[in-house]
Scaffold this active site. Structure first.
Site, PDB file in Angstrom:
ATOM      1  N   ASP A  87       5.567  -1.808  -2.500  1.00 20.40           N
ATOM      2  CA  ASP A  87       6.897  -2.300  -2.881  1.00 20.40           C
ATOM      3  C   ASP A  87       7.646  -1.304  -3.776  1.00 20.40           C
ATOM      4  O   ASP A  87       8.849  -1.458  -4.003  1.00 20.40           O
ATOM      5  CB  ASP A  87       6.785  -3.664  -3.581  1.00 20.40           C
ATOM      6  CG  ASP A  87       6.405  -4.766  -2.589  1.00 20.40           C
ATOM      7  OD1 ASP A  87       6.520  -4.541  -1.364  1.00 20.40           O
ATOM      8  OD2 ASP A  87       5.976  -5.842  -3.032  1.00 20.40           O
ATOM      9  N   SER A 101      -2.004  -6.454   5.479  1.00 24.54           N
ATOM     10  CA  SER A 101      -0.933  -7.221   4.858  1.00 24.54           C
ATOM     11  C   SER A 101      -1.504  -8.392   4.072  1.00 24.54           C
ATOM     12  O   SER A 101      -2.262  -9.202   4.602  1.00 24.54           O
ATOM     13  CB  SER A 101       0.014  -7.742   5.947  1.00 24.54           C
ATOM     14  OG  SER A 101       0.663  -8.922   5.522  1.00 24.54           O
ATOM     15  N   ARG A 116      15.115  -4.832  -4.290  1.00 23.92           N
ATOM     16  CA  ARG A 116      14.406  -3.666  -4.854  1.00 23.92           C
ATOM     17  C   ARG A 116      15.233  -2.385  -4.726  1.00 23.92           C
ATOM     18  O   ARG A 116      15.105  -1.469  -5.525  1.00 23.92           O
ATOM     19  CB  ARG A 116      13.032  -3.494  -4.207  1.00 23.92           C
ATOM     20  CG  ARG A 116      12.122  -4.696  -4.443  1.00 23.92           C
ATOM     21  CD  ARG A 116      10.644  -4.387  -4.401  1.00 23.92           C
ATOM     22  NE  ARG A 116       9.878  -5.624  -4.356  1.00 23.92           N
ATOM     23  CZ  ARG A 116       9.572  -6.380  -5.409  1.00 23.92           C
ATOM     24  NH1 ARG A 116       9.931  -6.005  -6.621  1.00 23.92           N
ATOM     25  NH2 ARG A 116       8.898  -7.505  -5.275  1.00 23.92           N
ATOM     26  N   ARG A 150      13.640  -0.447   4.706  1.00 23.58           N
ATOM     27  CA  ARG A 150      13.718   0.318   3.446  1.00 23.58           C
ATOM     28  C   ARG A 150      13.696   1.821   3.690  1.00 23.58           C
ATOM     29  O   ARG A 150      14.150   2.582   2.818  1.00 23.58           O
ATOM     30  CB  ARG A 150      12.590  -0.115   2.495  1.00 23.58           C
ATOM     31  CG  ARG A 150      12.856  -1.481   1.893  1.00 23.58           C
ATOM     32  CD  ARG A 150      11.850  -1.901   0.848  1.00 23.58           C
ATOM     33  NE  ARG A 150      12.320  -3.128   0.210  1.00 23.58           N
ATOM     34  CZ  ARG A 150      11.537  -4.005  -0.410  1.00 23.58           C
ATOM     35  NH1 ARG A 150      10.231  -3.795  -0.490  1.00 23.58           N
ATOM     36  NH2 ARG A 150      12.060  -5.079  -0.957  1.00 23.58           N
ATOM     37  N   LYS A 191       5.542 -12.247  -9.003  1.00 26.99           N
ATOM     38  CA  LYS A 191       6.097 -13.046  -7.904  1.00 26.99           C
ATOM     39  C   LYS A 191       5.017 -13.406  -6.883  1.00 26.99           C
ATOM     40  O   LYS A 191       4.932 -14.552  -6.448  1.00 26.99           O
ATOM     41  CB  LYS A 191       7.242 -12.253  -7.252  1.00 26.99           C
ATOM     42  CG  LYS A 191       7.939 -12.966  -6.125  1.00 26.99           C
ATOM     43  CD  LYS A 191       9.349 -12.437  -5.928  1.00 26.99           C
ATOM     44  CE  LYS A 191       9.418 -11.157  -5.111  1.00 26.99           C
ATOM     45  NZ  LYS A 191       9.263 -11.381  -3.659  1.00 26.99           N
ATOM     46  N   SER A 192       4.199 -12.436  -6.494  1.00 23.83           N
ATOM     47  CA  SER A 192       3.142 -12.725  -5.505  1.00 23.83           C
ATOM     48  C   SER A 192       2.198 -13.805  -6.029  1.00 23.83           C
ATOM     49  O   SER A 192       1.805 -14.717  -5.295  1.00 23.83           O
ATOM     50  CB  SER A 192       2.307 -11.466  -5.233  1.00 23.83           C
ATOM     51  OG  SER A 192       3.033 -10.550  -4.464  1.00 23.83           O
ATOM     52  N   ARG A 213      12.598 -10.380  10.598  1.00 31.18           N
ATOM     53  CA  ARG A 213      11.270  -9.826  10.276  1.00 31.18           C
ATOM     54  C   ARG A 213      10.191 -10.284  11.259  1.00 31.18           C
ATOM     55  O   ARG A 213      10.253 -11.377  11.809  1.00 31.18           O
ATOM     56  CB  ARG A 213      10.916 -10.172   8.822  1.00 31.18           C
ATOM     57  CG  ARG A 213      11.908  -9.508   7.870  1.00 31.18           C
ATOM     58  CD  ARG A 213      11.645  -9.812   6.434  1.00 31.18           C
ATOM     59  NE  ARG A 213      10.413  -9.211   5.961  1.00 31.18           N
ATOM     60  CZ  ARG A 213       9.960  -9.350   4.717  1.00 31.18           C
ATOM     61  NH1 ARG A 213      10.637 -10.083   3.850  1.00 31.18           N
ATOM     62  NH2 ARG A 213       8.845  -8.786   4.350  1.00 31.18           N
ATOM     63  N   ARG A 233       1.493 -17.986  -4.844  1.00 31.39           N
ATOM     64  CA  ARG A 233       0.134 -18.475  -4.571  1.00 31.39           C
ATOM     65  C   ARG A 233      -0.247 -19.618  -5.518  1.00 31.39           C
ATOM     66  O   ARG A 233      -0.934 -20.558  -5.112  1.00 31.39           O
ATOM     67  CB  ARG A 233      -0.858 -17.312  -4.671  1.00 31.39           C
ATOM     68  CG  ARG A 233      -0.718 -16.372  -3.472  1.00 31.39           C
ATOM     69  CD  ARG A 233      -1.323 -15.012  -3.737  1.00 31.39           C
ATOM     70  NE  ARG A 233      -1.351 -14.198  -2.530  1.00 31.39           N
ATOM     71  CZ  ARG A 233      -0.307 -13.517  -2.033  1.00 31.39           C
ATOM     72  NH1 ARG A 233       0.862 -13.569  -2.638  1.00 31.39           N
ATOM     73  NH2 ARG A 233      -0.435 -12.803  -0.933  1.00 31.39           N
TER      74      ARG A 233
HETATM   75  C1  S3P Z   1       3.245  -9.627  -0.658  1.00 31.37           C
HETATM   76  C2  S3P Z   1       2.667  -8.721   0.188  1.00 31.37           C
HETATM   77  C3  S3P Z   1       3.318  -7.475   0.624  1.00 31.37           C
HETATM   78  C4  S3P Z   1       4.508  -7.137  -0.268  1.00 31.37           C
HETATM   79  C5  S3P Z   1       5.376  -8.323  -0.546  1.00 31.37           C
HETATM   80  C6  S3P Z   1       4.567  -9.407  -1.240  1.00 31.37           C
HETATM   81  C7  S3P Z   1       2.492 -10.857  -1.002  1.00 31.37           C
HETATM   82  O1  S3P Z   1       3.773  -7.617   1.962  1.00 31.37           O
HETATM   83  O2  S3P Z   1       5.275  -6.118   0.312  1.00 31.37           O
HETATM   84  O3  S3P Z   1       6.445  -7.964  -1.393  1.00 31.37           O
HETATM   85  O4  S3P Z   1       2.826 -11.527  -1.987  1.00 31.37           O
HETATM   86  O5  S3P Z   1       1.533 -11.167  -0.289  1.00 31.37           O
HETATM   87  P1  S3P Z   1       2.778  -7.456   3.211  1.00 31.37           P
HETATM   88  O6  S3P Z   1       1.871  -8.618   3.253  1.00 31.37           O
HETATM   89  O7  S3P Z   1       3.688  -7.436   4.419  1.00 31.37           O
HETATM   90  O8  S3P Z   1       2.062  -6.167   2.995  1.00 31.37           O
END
Ligand code: S3P
Length: 412
Positions: free
Chosen positions: A299, A150, A371, A330, A10-11, A107, A15
Site C-alpha cells: 500500500d 492477497s 493514498r 495506482r 484499518k485492516s 475491481r 477484522r
Molecule cells: C488488505 C490487503 C491488501 C491491501 C489492502 C488491505 C487487507 O490487499 O492492499 O489495502 O486488509 O486484507 P490484497 O489482499 O489485495 O493484497
C-alpha cells in the site's frame, strides 16, 4: 520533533468488526478509526442484524446472530469489506448481494469465487466484477489455492473455513499481511502455519473478545515520508503496529537513506507487536523495491515512487502488478500525477522507473484514491511552486483528519 498517535489500523479494524460479528456474545473494540471504509463494514454488519453501539473511540458488537439483509449490502469504496464479508456470508443460511461504488465495481472478484469454490461456496460475479451474489451454503473443509498473494482472499478463506465442516487448508503464493491469523491465534483458534500452508480446524464457537487496535502504519507512512523528504526533520508515530508483514516501507525508507528508529513496547495489540517509530530525514538516494519487499510495502509503493521523484538517481519498483487493481490503477495514476509535476517516470507493467530531479507545482488528480491524494500532497513545499490536489475529500476513506494533521505539522 512531531509525535503522532494515529487511529487504529484499518485492516485490523475490519477484522475486529467481522470476527466480533461471528463470535458469540458481546465484543469490545477500542481505538477504531473514523474512515469511510470502516463505516462501510459497520453499515453492512448492521444491515445483517448485528448490533453495534458506539461511544467515543469504543464500539460494542453483539455477534452470533446474523440474518438476511433486505437490500443490497453497500461496501462503498472498500475492497476489504466486500472480500472479507463474502467469506463470512458464504456459509450463512441465506443469500446476500454485495455492491460497491464505481471504483470498487471495477475491481477483480473472480479470484474470490475461485478461491472459495472448493469449500462448496456459491459466489457469482458479473464478468468477474461486483455486484457479488453469495448463495449461502453449508461448507466443507477443503484445500484452497488463492491465485494471488492477497490478505483479503486469505481472510475470506479463513472466515469461510471457520464455519465449514472439517479442516480447511490454504496455500499462500506469498507472505501477505497476516492479521486474520494473528487475531485467530489471540482467540485460541487451532490454526497452524507450516511454511506457505495454513491449516484451520474450526472451533465449535468463536469467543467474544476485547480488541485494542494497534496504530495504523499505512497512515503513519505519510508522516514518515514527510520527514524523509526534509533533511533534519523527524516525526515519531506512537503505538503503531510493528507487524513485519506491514513494515516493508520502513526498510525502503532506510534504503533511501532516512534514519529509522523502532522502539518496541513489548506489548501485543490484536496479535501485533506495537511500538514507536521515529523517522529522520537524511537526504534521499534512489532505491530498488521488488519481490517480497514489494508485497510487505504494497500500500506504500506509490509513496516509494513519490519519494523516488525527490531522490538522487533512479528508483525502480517491480513485482507489483497488483497495484493496477487497487482503489485506482495506482501504476498509471501515480505515473500521470508525477508526470504532471515534470518528473521523468516510466510506468511498467508491474511498477515504475522514476528519475529523481526537480519537481514542479501543479494540480493533481488523485483519481479518487485516498493514498494518492495523501502521497502527492507531501511534495508541496519540496516543489518549485505549489501543488494542489483536486479531490481532497477522498482521504476520508482511511484518514479524514489527514489535512488538519498535515497542516498542524507545518505543511498545507
Ligand atoms: C488488505 C490487503 C491488501 C491491501 C489492502 C488491505 C487487507 O490487499 O492492499 O489495502 O486488509 O486484507 P490484497 O489482499 O489485495 O493484497
Amino acid at each position: 520533533m512531531k509525535r503522532l498517535r494515529l487511529p487504529g489500523d484499518k485492516s485490523v479494524g475490519h477484522r475486529a468488526l467481522i470476527l466480533s460479528a461471528l463470535a458469540e456474545g458481546r465484543s469490545e473494540i477500542e481505538g477504531i478509526g473514523d474512515g469511510a471504509d470502516l463505516h462501510s463494514t459497520i453499515r453492512v454488519l448492521r444491515a445483517l442484524g448485528v448490533e453495534i453501539e458506539a461511544d467515543g473511540g469504543r464500539l460494542w458488537v453483539r455477534g452470533g446472530r446474523l440474518r438476511a439483509a433486505n437490500a443490497p449490502l453497500d461496501c462503498g469504496n472498500s475492497g476489504t469489506t466486500l472480500r472479507l464479508l463474502t467469506g463470512l456470508l458464504a456459509a450463512m443460511p441465506f443469500d446476500s448481494l454485495l455492491i460497491g461504488d464505481e471504483a470498487l465495481t471495477r475491481r477483480p472478484m473472480a479470484r474470490l469465487s475461485q478461491t472459495l469454490a472448493p469449500l462448496g461456496a456459491r459466489i457469482h460475479t458479473v464478468e468477474g466484477r461486483p455486484p457479488v451474489r453469495v448463495e449461502g451454503q453449508r461448507l466443507r473443509g477443503a484445500r484452497l489455492h488463492p491465485p494471488v498473494a492477497s490478505a483479503q482472499l486469505k481472510g475470506a478463506a479463513l472466515l469461510a473455513g471457520l464455519q465449514a465442516q472439517g479442516v480447511t487448508e490454504i496455500i499462500e503464493l506469498g507472505p501477505s499481511r497476516d492479521h486474520t491469523e494473528r487475531m485467530l491465534w489471540a482467540l485460541g483458534v487451532d490454526l497452524q502455519r507450516d511454511g506457505a500452508l495454513l491449516r484451520l480446524r474450526p472451533p465449535a464457537r468463536l469467543p467474544a473478545a476485547h480488541w485494542r487496535l494497534p496504530g495504523d502504519p499505512s497512515t503513519a507512512a505519510f508522516f514518515w515520508a514527510a520527514a524523509a523528504l526534509r533533511p533534519g526533520r523527524a516525526v515519531e508515530a506512537l503505538g503503531v503496529s510493528l507487524n513485519p508483514t506491514r513494515l516493508g516501507f520502513l526498510d525502503a525508507l532506510r534504503a533511501f537513506g532516512a534514519e529509522v528508529e523502532i522502539r518496541a513496547e513489548g506489548a501485543l495489540a490484536c496479535g501485533d507487536p506495537i511500538g514507536d517509530v521515529r523517522v529522520t530525514g537524511r537526504g534521499l538516494r534512489g532505491i530498488e523495491v521488488a519481490g517480497e519487499l514489494a508485497l510487505r510495502a504494497i500500500d506504500e509503493l506509490p509513496l516509494v515512487a513519490i519519494l523516488g521523484a525527490a531522490a538522487e538517481g533512479v528508483t525502480r519498483v517491480g513485482d507489483a502488478a497488483e497495484l493496477r487493481h487497487k482503489e485506482s490503477d495506482r501504476i498509471e495514476a501515480t505515473a500521470a500525477g508525477l508526470r504532471a509535476l515534470g518528473v521523468e517516470i516510466e510506468a511498467l507493467p508491474d511498477g515504475w522507473r522514476v528519475q529523481g530531479g526537480p519537481i514542479n507545482g501543479g494540480l493533481i488528480d488523485p483519481h479518487g484514491d485516498h493514498r494518492l491524494a495523501m502521497g502527492f500532497a507531501l511534495l508541496n513545499g519540496i516543489s518549485r511552486s505549489p501543488i494542489q490536489i483536486s479531490d481532497r475529500g477522498c482521504v476520508a476513506v482511511s484518514y479524514p483528519e489527514f489535512w488538519s494533521t498535515l497542516a498542524d505539522w507545518g505543511h498545507s
